[in-house]
Design a protein around this motif. Structure first.
Motif, mmCIF file in Angstrom:
data_model
loop_
_atom_site.group_PDB
_atom_site.id
_atom_site.type_symbol
_atom_site.label_atom_id
_atom_site.label_comp_id
_atom_site.label_asym_id
_atom_site.label_seq_id
_atom_site.Cartn_x
_atom_site.Cartn_y
_atom_site.Cartn_z
ATOM 1 N N PHE A 1 -1.383 7.099 0.127
ATOM 2 C CA PHE A 1 -2.056 8.326 -0.359
ATOM 3 C C PHE A 1 -3.194 8.848 0.469
ATOM 4 O O PHE A 1 -3.029 10.154 0.878
ATOM 5 C CB PHE A 1 -2.199 8.366 -1.870
ATOM 6 C CG PHE A 1 -2.639 9.254 -2.450
ATOM 7 C CD1 PHE A 1 -1.685 10.376 -3.080
ATOM 8 C CD2 PHE A 1 -3.935 9.956 -2.585
ATOM 9 C CE1 PHE A 1 -2.086 11.581 -3.727
ATOM 10 C CE2 PHE A 1 -4.325 10.914 -3.258
ATOM 11 C CZ PHE A 1 -3.323 11.699 -3.859
ATOM 12 N N ARG B 1 1.704 14.228 -10.485
ATOM 13 C CA ARG B 1 2.162 13.898 -9.215
ATOM 14 C C ARG B 1 3.338 14.870 -8.669
ATOM 15 O O ARG B 1 3.799 15.218 -7.757
ATOM 16 C CB ARG B 1 3.047 12.716 -9.144
ATOM 17 C CG ARG B 1 3.568 12.038 -7.980
ATOM 18 C CD ARG B 1 3.770 10.460 -8.129
ATOM 19 N NE ARG B 1 4.048 10.071 -9.260
ATOM 20 C CZ ARG B 1 3.833 8.719 -9.959
ATOM 21 N NH1 ARG B 1 3.213 7.935 -9.119
ATOM 22 N NH2 ARG B 1 4.348 8.297 -11.106
ATOM 23 N N THR C 1 9.925 8.988 -6.884
ATOM 24 C CA THR C 1 9.623 8.491 -8.155
ATOM 25 C C THR C 1 9.893 9.554 -9.014
ATOM 26 O O THR C 1 9.657 9.227 -10.508
ATOM 27 C CB THR C 1 8.294 8.311 -8.051
ATOM 28 O OG1 THR C 1 7.448 9.670 -7.818
ATOM 29 C CG2 THR C 1 8.054 7.424 -6.926
ATOM 30 N N ILE D 1 -3.441 5.934 -9.473
ATOM 31 C CA ILE D 1 -2.711 4.772 -8.738
ATOM 32 C C ILE D 1 -3.540 3.988 -8.424
ATOM 33 O O ILE D 1 -3.158 2.975 -7.303
ATOM 34 C CB ILE D 1 -1.827 5.923 -7.732
ATOM 35 C CG1 ILE D 1 -2.863 6.582 -6.706
ATOM 36 C CG2 ILE D 1 -1.067 6.892 -8.246
ATOM 37 C CD1 ILE D 1 -2.353 7.159 -5.635
ATOM 38 N N LEU E 1 6.407 3.705 5.941
ATOM 39 C CA LEU E 1 6.476 3.719 4.735
ATOM 40 C C LEU E 1 7.652 2.705 4.381
ATOM 41 O O LEU E 1 7.786 1.736 3.388
ATOM 42 C CB LEU E 1 6.882 5.215 4.420
ATOM 43 C CG LEU E 1 5.812 5.908 4.030
ATOM 44 C CD1 LEU E 1 6.146 7.401 3.504
ATOM 45 C CD2 LEU E 1 4.734 5.663 2.744
ATOM 46 N N GLU F 1 7.949 8.943 -0.527
ATOM 47 C CA GLU F 1 6.951 8.187 -1.416
ATOM 48 C C GLU F 1 6.811 8.969 -2.698
ATOM 49 O O GLU F 1 6.964 8.273 -3.932
ATOM 50 C CB GLU F 1 5.594 8.024 -1.011
ATOM 51 C CG GLU F 1 4.590 7.208 -1.706
ATOM 52 C CD GLU F 1 5.188 5.705 -1.521
ATOM 53 O OE1 GLU F 1 4.745 4.899 -2.283
ATOM 54 O OE2 GLU F 1 5.755 5.460 -0.732
ATOM 55 N N ILE F 2 6.752 10.180 -2.741
ATOM 56 C CA ILE F 2 6.419 11.136 -4.067
ATOM 57 C C ILE F 2 7.894 11.499 -4.624
ATOM 58 O O ILE F 2 8.149 10.962 -5.961
ATOM 59 C CB ILE F 2 5.810 12.224 -3.871
ATOM 60 C CG1 ILE F 2 4.283 11.975 -3.649
ATOM 61 C CG2 ILE F 2 5.597 12.973 -5.195
ATOM 62 C CD1 ILE F 2 3.397 12.902 -3.562
ATOM 63 N N ASN G 1 -2.171 0.186 -7.595
ATOM 64 C CA ASN G 1 -1.214 -0.120 -6.343
ATOM 65 C C ASN G 1 -1.944 0.192 -5.303
ATOM 66 O O ASN G 1 -2.122 1.398 -4.967
ATOM 67 C CB ASN G 1 0.153 0.692 -6.708
ATOM 68 C CG ASN G 1 1.051 0.582 -5.831
ATOM 69 O OD1 ASN G 1 0.915 0.052 -4.592
ATOM 70 N ND2 ASN G 1 2.305 0.995 -6.267
ATOM 71 N N ARG H 1 -1.300 -0.453 -2.120
ATOM 72 C CA ARG H 1 -0.394 0.014 -0.932
ATOM 73 C C ARG H 1 0.002 1.593 -1.260
ATOM 74 O O ARG H 1 -0.416 2.283 -0.305
ATOM 75 C CB ARG H 1 0.932 -0.534 -1.117
ATOM 76 C CG ARG H 1 2.175 -0.072 -0.322
ATOM 77 C CD ARG H 1 3.693 -0.325 -0.499
ATOM 78 N NE ARG H 1 4.519 0.404 0.109
ATOM 79 C CZ ARG H 1 4.781 1.481 -0.416
ATOM 80 N NH1 ARG H 1 4.578 2.118 -1.574
ATOM 81 N NH2 ARG H 1 5.799 2.117 0.404
ATOM 82 N N GLU H 2 0.198 2.185 -2.452
ATOM 83 C CA GLU H 2 0.604 3.454 -2.605
ATOM 84 C C GLU H 2 -0.940 4.104 -2.276
ATOM 85 O O GLU H 2 -0.875 5.547 -1.665
ATOM 86 C CB GLU H 2 0.798 3.734 -3.965
ATOM 87 C CG GLU H 2 1.219 5.121 -4.389
ATOM 88 C CD GLU H 2 1.750 5.537 -5.570
ATOM 89 O OE1 GLU H 2 2.133 6.481 -6.099
ATOM 90 O OE2 GLU H 2 2.127 4.551 -6.266
ATOM 91 N N PHE I 1 5.349 11.739 3.260
ATOM 92 C CA PHE I 1 4.668 11.129 2.254
ATOM 93 C C PHE I 1 5.576 11.625 0.967
ATOM 94 O O PHE I 1 5.701 11.111 -0.031
ATOM 95 C CB PHE I 1 3.399 11.074 2.026
ATOM 96 C CG PHE I 1 2.586 10.716 0.964
ATOM 97 C CD1 PHE I 1 2.483 9.194 0.888
ATOM 98 C CD2 PHE I 1 2.180 11.227 -0.004
ATOM 99 C CE1 PHE I 1 2.144 8.567 -0.193
ATOM 100 C CE2 PHE I 1 1.752 10.643 -1.385
ATOM 101 C CZ PHE I 1 1.499 9.161 -1.419
#
Length: 240
Positions: free
Chosen positions: A143, A199, A56, A133, A237, A52-53, A136, A138-139, A48
């Motif tokens: 998470f 984050r 960004t 978040i 993901l 994912e993080i 969103n 999905r996120e 993740f």
């Protein structure tokens, strides 16, 4: 309650349940060699972070740079510094825990509070980020799944390090910190720069807190369950 707040509340409830389940399942998973399910659970939060993080952070850096004062504008890597600080915080705490355990089975009272304080700080930020978040979904779902599994891994490790102190007090303090962070996030508008820094800091903290449970030789960790969970969650993901 507005829909966004309701969404983050459901996510908070999911993480609270994960904490409570960790307290129930933890005693069954403790021991050496490391239980196969703990290694499986460890792979998800690490993936993740990386898929994912971390992707960004470049966008987050732009956000932070635009809102920084004259002094901070001299630095080009604000969010990466925050991620590094998150990693170093948990590295320092883990070093103190291991030194304390060299002299006794469980840690001293001072090291216990240091460790619980650091994890409580992380949980405050987790709760805060839930609100940030919640638009969103999905996120938010990804998470909750990743951090819920992280809580299971953390719970077992903290119970092994601190013994009865963690079972009686520590677990409830870090759980309360999660709720406190969610309340703080709902207390006012969360600026984008705060989301970016939080984050980033969490990314470093997650990496260190999970890998410190997997890498030590005495853990006798299971590589293939870890790799399997990482591959499955990574595929999820990328598919979403």
């Amino acid at each position: 309650m507005e829909s966004n707040a309701a969404t983050s509340l459901f996510a908070l409830a999911g993480l609270v349940v994960a904490h409570l389940l960790a307290g129930t399942l933890g005693p069954r998973l403790r021991g050496i060699p490391r239980h196969v399910w703990l290694s499986f659970a460890s792979g998800v939060p690490v993936v993740f972070v990386f898929l994912e993080i971390l992707p960004t952070l470049a966008r987050d850096q732009v956000t932070v740079a635009r809102t920084s004062g004259a002094i901070l504008r001299r630095f080009d890597d604000h969010v990466y510094i925050a991620a590094f600080l998150g990693l170093m915080l948990f590295y320092g705490v883990e070093s103190a825990v291991r030194r304390s355990q060299q002299e006794r089975r469980f840690t001293s009272a001072a090291v216990f509070w240091l460790s619980i304080g650091s994890y409580a700080t992380l949980n405050v930020l987790f709760g805060y980020l839930l609100v940030a978040i919640d638009r969103n979904r999905r996120e938010l779902l990804l998470f909750v799944v990743a951090i819920g599994l992280k809580f299971l891994v953390d719970d077992v490790g903290l119970a092994e390090q601190h013994g009865e102190r963690y079972d009686r007090r520590g677990r409830w303090l870090v759980l309360a910190a999660l709720v406190l962070g969610w309340i703080a996030g709902n207390a006012g508008t969360i600026p984008p720069v705060a989301v970016a820094v939080v984050r980033s800091f969490l990314a470093g903290g997650i990496i260190m807190s999970v890998l410190k449970e997997e890498l030590p030789a005495e853990r006798q960790s299971r590589f293939w369950p870890f790799a399997l969970s990482a591959a499955l969650y990574g595929a999820l993901l990328l598919a979403l």
